[in-house]
Design an enzyme around this catalytic site. Sequence first.
Site, mmCIF file in Angstrom:
data_model
loop_
_atom_site.group_PDB
_atom_site.id
_atom_site.type_symbol
_atom_site.label_atom_id
_atom_site.label_comp_id
_atom_site.label_asym_id
_atom_site.label_seq_id
_atom_site.Cartn_x
_atom_site.Cartn_y
_atom_site.Cartn_z
ATOM 1 N N GLU A 293 -0.056 -1.132 5.713
ATOM 2 C CA GLU A 293 1.025 -0.722 6.603
ATOM 3 C C GLU A 293 0.971 0.762 6.940
ATOM 4 O O GLU A 293 1.402 1.186 8.017
ATOM 5 C CB GLU A 293 2.380 -1.057 5.965
ATOM 6 N N ASP B 272 0.832 -1.199 0.000
ATOM 7 C CA ASP B 272 0.000 0.000 0.000
ATOM 8 C C ASP B 272 0.868 1.250 0.000
ATOM 9 O O ASP B 272 2.065 1.205 0.321
ATOM 10 C CB ASP B 272 -0.954 0.011 1.197
#
Length: 374
Positions: A147, A91
């Site tokens: 994350e 991400d």
Amino acid sequence: MANPSQHTTQDSPQDTAHDLVPLDLSADVVTLTAALCDIESVSLDERRVCDAIEAALVPLEHLTVTRIGNTLVARTELGRDERVVLAGHIDTVPLTKAPANLPTRREGDDLVGRGTVDMKGGVAVQLKAALVTEPSRDLTFVFYEGEEIDSEHNGLLHVQQQRPELIADADFAVLLEPTASQVEGGCKGTLRVDVTARGVAAHSARPWNGRNAIHAAADLLNRLTAYEPATVTVDGLDYHEALNATGIRGGIAGNVIPDECVVTVNYRYAPDKSPEVALAHVAELFEGYDLVELDNAPGARPGLDLPAAKAFVEALGLPVIAKEGWTDVARFSAMDIAAVNFGPGDPNLAHHDDERCPVSQLVSAEAALLRWLA
């Protein structure tokens, strides 16, 4: 077609295949980084990039691929004496509109665009390593979601909670977060607390009837100003501790003497300390004040004395420094797996509008990792 010995567990439904973006793992690492970055994957919207990585990995007969949500774990089962985890999040933080930081573009010797530093350059290096069919160690690749946002969304945490056996047998882990292609060992812990100074409310025209809590907080700030943080050596690396006020709030109206002032304090502590020891240290400094623990994430020792870590450092032939921030290597440490950070890109450029990674670092990081796996 997947090898019959492989299995893919799909815990979140894929959309129809027509929006699948193909990834060519045979492309050079720079081209592969650009391709990954150009698949937008802002946190909580990682499905398309996860689909693309999964489609690229499943045909590799030496890997067994498992999917949990939008997180992938791919493992070799070669019976080697050691197993190493190579992990990276897929991400990114949100894109900017002006200037637009996708699609990626080349500017001189840099690849520019969202994710080039944090951390699709590292993910591209992982994917190139996944092509090695006879590595010197058994490998576990983790490509994980969530994350960049609250911990509850972190795909590495989901694996630890739901399928810990997929990573718990590792001897060592490498998190390919950006380190400018240096090796950064372990990470510091981070503690946040609210420290409250109390007062007595009164009308601001008659302050002698009360006690000003904001004024009283001066003592808290003086203690912080006088505090001398330690430098702690752990496994041969120097971690510079830090204790700072990161927020302050108090007062309810412009004509009221405040009866409460809260100072938020962040303690970055060396990985030789437990969360309990860190909290006790801060509580001692602010003795006499109310203190509330907000969050407390332990650090991670680098474990450079372990054979797998030594072999990694020797093979790469790169400088090793302490990781001064907190990263997901701490999650490995919680599972008694020593870990280091190593990846392309300057971490000081992460999340910037003009996020960029030198092409040379992408190439050198791939070469270093393949040299270690040879």
